[in-house]
Design an enzyme around this catalytic site. Structure first.
Site, PDB file in Angstrom:
ATOM      1  CG  HIS A   1      24.721  25.732 -29.695  1.00 45.55           C
ATOM      2  ND1 HIS A   1      24.211  24.740 -30.506  1.00 45.55           N
ATOM      3  CD2 HIS A   1      24.988  25.124 -28.512  1.00 45.55           C
ATOM      4  CE1 HIS A   1      24.181  23.587 -29.841  1.00 45.55           C
ATOM      5  NE2 HIS A   1      24.656  23.791 -28.631  1.00 45.55           N
TER       6      HIS A   1
ATOM      7  CG  ASN B   1      18.579  19.910 -29.689  1.00 48.28           C
ATOM      8  OD1 ASN B   1      18.391  19.837 -30.899  1.00 48.28           O
ATOM      9  ND2 ASN B   1      19.365  20.810 -29.136  1.00 48.28           N
TER      10      ASN B   1
ATOM     11  CE1 TYR C   1      22.332  14.338 -27.467  1.00 51.02           C
ATOM     12  CE2 TYR C   1      20.941  16.224 -27.002  1.00 51.02           C
ATOM     13  CZ  TYR C   1      22.004  15.653 -27.685  1.00 51.02           C
ATOM     14  OH  TYR C   1      22.719  16.388 -28.585  1.00 51.02           O
TER      15      TYR C   1
HETATM   16  C1  FCB Z   1      22.723  19.527 -25.890  1.00 48.43           C
HETATM   17  C2  FCB Z   1      23.515  20.688 -26.461  1.00 48.43           C
HETATM   18  C3  FCB Z   1      24.705  20.271 -27.276  1.00 48.43           C
HETATM   19  C4  FCB Z   1      25.422  19.073 -26.689  1.00 48.43           C
HETATM   20  C5  FCB Z   1      24.446  17.983 -26.345  1.00 48.43           C
HETATM   21  C6  FCB Z   1      25.091  16.743 -25.781  1.00 48.43           C
HETATM   22  O1  FCB Z   1      21.992  19.951 -24.794  1.00 48.43           O
HETATM   23  O2  FCB Z   1      22.685  21.488 -27.265  1.00 48.43           O
HETATM   24  O3  FCB Z   1      25.544  21.400 -27.421  1.00 48.43           O
HETATM   25  O4  FCB Z   1      26.194  19.462 -25.637  1.00 48.43           O
HETATM   26  O5  FCB Z   1      23.489  18.451 -25.441  1.00 48.43           O
END
Ligand code: FCB
Length: 466
Positions: free
Chosen positions: A122, A298, A300
């Site tokens: 990571h 992931n 967002y």
């Molecule tokens: C992602 C990352 C994680 C965190 C989130 C907000 O891109 O994987 O480490 O910073 O965003």
């Protein structure tokens, strides 16, 4: 009364973190320097000059952090291993003290009934490797194999869920093309090479994981986003197609389609492929398309793209009014739960991913503790509720979604944004290192307990206002 949205039995509810963002102890017990240590120590790179030197001090507080997770009822915890803590020089000698830290953490999690999901990489690459070219160099993929071997040999008997890489697109593009992240390089051609070596590292690692951790499941985590055109104009649609480089450039080779020809042409037009795909050697694409047990997603926000002329850089537009109900505190991160169900369906029905975990999803809101010490982060609850409901809808449509991990367990070092952005369901007081579960943590604990969410967040907010 409206029926709860029930999740399948055994659904994995978790929270996620990453080594550099929480551990601190940046130079203790034989740990080597990482590219993020170097980047954060370089003036001007991180907002307010913040660094991960101490972060949440998790390296010393892991026991209380596990106790906290247990209190919240988490079924799983996704964390990452700091490569330079284990291999201070990137390859070669193993730092046993580093391995021991993760070994104790894993034992502690298992004793608490929490399943460890371990991300091998990571973002905190050993700085010594960065100095030899980092991910733009093929040798880094070879060193990554040594790292994978060391970690899986030590923990493979107890860790049964492995994630090779977190968001290779961000490592490649933000690290090597736009200089937003470590190592802060500004060269698109390097970024494309880096993307290939990252994918190669993943492909090579899977058989090593299988050898050292029998019966485990292994996959990769991508940030797929949800990219759509601002209008039906041909230019806007083309801008959205090009914006998909963030995920198609990775998903296509992983699922046996090689690098997409249209994106290759776009990269060539940007002089990002000065020698074509000369970095792709025979056997590489076969290694990359190795079969995996799951895909980590992931998610967002969505990205709405436009362009005023062919070939011009796509621009992002913001259709919603800018307020905290439509956007989180991360600039331009629009709240759009349907993008999550959309991408889950796309990975299922277009790429045929056999199993999916949402390995990160969450929102930055800085709501502080009130005078009674409670953190009423109602907006985060709404965000999580909307996205968990979107997961439910995706499952009903046939998506093989096996788990959901909230980002993040606690407020932590948010890369270039330092400590300004707070993503935690637990408040971190950086002066005292006190952890305070926010209202969202209590709400999430209830979701886990019920294995369900209310269809409407207002109806499910009893625990929030209590
Ligand atoms: C992602 C990352 C994680 C965190 C989130 C907000 O891109 O994987 O480490 O910073 O965003």
């Amino acid at each position: 009364m409206t029926a709860l949205l029930k999740f399948p039995a055994g659904f994995t509810w978790g929270a996620a973190t990453a080594s550099y963002q929480i551990e601190g102890a940046w130079n203790e017990d034989g740990k080597g320097e990482s590219c993020w240590d170097r980047f954060a120590h370089t003036p001007g790179k991180i907002l307010n000059g913040d660094t991960g030197d101490v972060a949440c001090d998790h390296y010393h507080r892991w026991k209380e952090d596990i106790a906290l997770m247990k209190r919240l009822g988490l079924k799983a915890y996704r964390f990452s291993v700091s490569w330079p803590r284990v291999l201070p020089k990137g390859s070669g000698a193993v730092n046993q003290t580093g391995i021991d830290f993760y070994s104790r953490l894993v034992d502690g999690l298992l004793a608490a009934g929490i399943t460890p999901f371990l991300t091998l990489f990571h973002w905190d690459l050993p700085q010594v490797l960065e100095e030899k070219g980092g991910w733009a160099s093929r040798a880094t993929a070879e060193s990554y194999l040594e790292f994978t071997d060391a970690v899986t040999r030590a923990l493979g008997d107890r860790v049964k869920a492995w994630i090779t890489l977190n968001e290779p697109a961000v490592v490649a593009w933000a690290g090597y093309a736009t200089a937003r992240h470590a190592p802060g390089r500004n060269d698109y051609a390097l970024a494309v090479r880096a993307s290939h070596h990252l994918l190669l590292a993943h492909g090579w690692a899977i058989p090593v994981i299988r050898r050292n951790s029998p019966g485990a499941e292994a996959g990769i985590t991508l940030n797929t986003g949800w990219t759509v055109p601002a209008s039906n104009s041909i230019h806007d649609r083309d801008a959205a197609r090009r914006g998909e480089i963030w995920h198609r450039w990775f998903l296509d080779p992983l699922y046996g389609r090689g690098y997409p020809a249209d994106l290759q042409a776009d990269l060539a037009a940007q002089n990002a492929l000065p020698h074509g795909l000369d970095f792709v050697q025979s056997g590489d694409l076969e290694a990359i398309q190795v079969s995996t047990d799951f895909l980590g997603i992931n998610y967002y926000f969505r990205t709405v793209c436009r362009s005023d002329a062919p070939g011009n850089d796509p621009q992002t537009v913001f259709p919603a009014e800018k307020n905290l109900d439509r956007y989180t505190e991360c600039e331009n991160w629009e709240i759009f739960p349907d993008g999550l169900s959309g991408i889950l369906k796309r990975c299922t029905f277009e790429y045929l991913a056999p199993k999916i975990y949402v390995t990160e999803n969450g929102a930055s809101y800085s709501t502080p503790p009130d005078s009674s010490g409670r953190v009423p982060d109602v907006r985060r609850i709404r965000y999580l509720h909307g996205h968990i409901a979107a997961c439910h809808e995706a499952i009903r449509s046939g998506v093989p979604l096996a788990g959901y991990f909230v980002w993040s367990l606690m407020d932590n070092f948010e890369w270039g944004q330092g400590y300004k952005q707070r993503f935690g369901i637990v408040w971190t007081d950086y002066k005292t290192q006190q952890r305070i579960p926010k209202d969202s943590a209590r709400w999430y604990a209830e979701v886990i307990q019920n294995n369900a969410v209310d269809p409407f967040v207002e109806m499910g907010s009893g625990s929030v206002s209590s």
